[in-house]
Design a protein around this motif. Structure first.
Motif, short mmCIF file in Angstrom:
data_model
loop_
_atom_site.label_atom_id
_atom_site.label_comp_id
_atom_site.label_asym_id
_atom_site.label_seq_id
_atom_site.Cartn_x
_atom_site.Cartn_y
_atom_site.Cartn_z
N SER A 16 -30.08 -5.84 1.14
CA SER A 16 -28.63 -5.33 1.16
C SER A 16 -27.67 -6.43 0.89
CB SER A 16 -28.42 -4.62 2.75
OG SER A 16 -28.53 -5.44 3.68
N PHE A 17 -26.57 -5.90 0.37
CA PHE A 17 -25.46 -6.82 0.12
C PHE A 17 -24.20 -6.34 0.10
CE2 PHE A 17 -26.75 -5.48 -4.20
CZ PHE A 17 -25.80 -5.18 -4.75
N HIS A 25 -22.66 -11.56 0.80
CA HIS A 25 -23.53 -11.64 1.59
C HIS A 25 -24.75 -10.97 1.49
CE1 HIS A 25 -21.09 -13.56 5.18
NE2 HIS A 25 -20.23 -13.33 4.31
N SER A 27 -28.88 -9.82 2.50
CA SER A 27 -29.56 -9.98 3.59
C SER A 27 -31.11 -9.37 3.12
CB SER A 27 -29.17 -9.21 4.84
OG SER A 27 -30.23 -9.26 5.69
N GLU A 29 -34.66 -8.28 4.51
CA GLU A 29 -35.45 -8.10 5.86
C GLU A 29 -36.78 -7.72 5.32
OE1 GLU A 29 -34.02 -8.09 9.02
OE2 GLU A 29 -32.14 -8.74 8.20
N TYR A 58 -27.37 -16.07 1.20
CA TYR A 58 -28.47 -15.25 1.37
C TYR A 58 -28.98 -15.48 2.87
CZ TYR A 58 -29.25 -14.45 -3.45
OH TYR A 58 -29.25 -13.89 -4.65
N ASP A 59 -29.16 -14.42 3.81
CA ASP A 59 -29.85 -14.60 4.96
C ASP A 59 -31.25 -14.07 4.91
OD1 ASP A 59 -30.71 -14.45 7.79
OD2 ASP A 59 -29.10 -12.96 8.42
N ARG A 61 -33.56 -15.44 7.23
CA ARG A 61 -34.39 -15.58 8.30
C ARG A 61 -35.49 -14.40 8.72
NH1 ARG A 61 -28.82 -16.59 11.66
NH2 ARG A 61 -28.37 -14.82 10.32
N ASN A 62 -35.23 -13.33 8.21
CA ASN A 62 -35.94 -12.40 8.64
C ASN A 62 -36.82 -11.89 7.39
OD1 ASN A 62 -35.44 -12.10 11.39
ND2 ASN A 62 -33.44 -11.19 10.80
N CYS A 94 -29.85 -19.25 4.32
CA CYS A 94 -29.97 -19.45 5.66
C CYS A 94 -31.44 -19.08 6.07
CB CYS A 94 -28.97 -18.74 6.66
SG CYS A 94 -29.21 -18.79 8.20
N LYS A 124 -26.35 -19.71 10.15
CA LYS A 124 -25.32 -19.24 9.28
C LYS A 124 -24.08 -19.71 9.43
CE LYS A 124 -23.19 -14.62 8.78
NZ LYS A 124 -23.23 -13.14 9.24
#
Length: 134
Positions: A16-17, A25, A27, A29, A58-59, A61-62, A94, A124
């Protein structure tokens, strides 16, 4: 582009962004494939009103990724191609998983264009601070 939350929130397989305060942002998942990431970059390249000085968070982490070096290289070239119109592209990853961290490091070393800067961070806050610094 102003500093408000833009109403671009796109959900795909596990990506998603949205633009928030002039930062894109992203993400990721769960499990994502090379094709998911490639399709995301294609979609990113078709966005209208992209900032000339693009900042991307970019997240990861998951995220769950399983990529080969040649696939990381392909994704890097696609990312460069889709942002050619930008004056600069600053990307912060991240990460927490050692394998994803290694992917982000490899991806960060690959750009051939000096206008592209990529770094990886474990929080983050550190990633966003780097993106906002000039």
């Amino acid at each position: 582009m102003d500093n408000t939350v833009e109403s671009i929130l796109i959900n795909r397989h596990m990506i998603s962004f949205a633009f928030i305060d002039n930062i894109l942002h992203v993400s990721i998942e769960g499990p994502s494939t090379l094709h998911d990431l490639y399709d995301f970059l294609e979609e990113l390249g078709s966005l209208q009103n992209m900032p000339k000085d693009l900042k991307v968070f970019y997240d990861l982490r998951n995220a769950s990724l399983d990529l080969r070096l040649d696939e990381i290289n392909l994704l890097s070239k696609k990312a460069e191609e889709k942002t050619l119109h930008c004056h600069s592209v600053k990307t912060a990853f991240c990460v927490s998983d050692p394998k994803i961290t290694a992917y982000a490091m490899l991806f960060s070393w690959l750009p051939e264009n000096a206008k592209i800067k990529r770094e990886q961070f474990s929080t983050k806050e550190a990633a966003l601070n780097w993106l906002e610094a000039d």
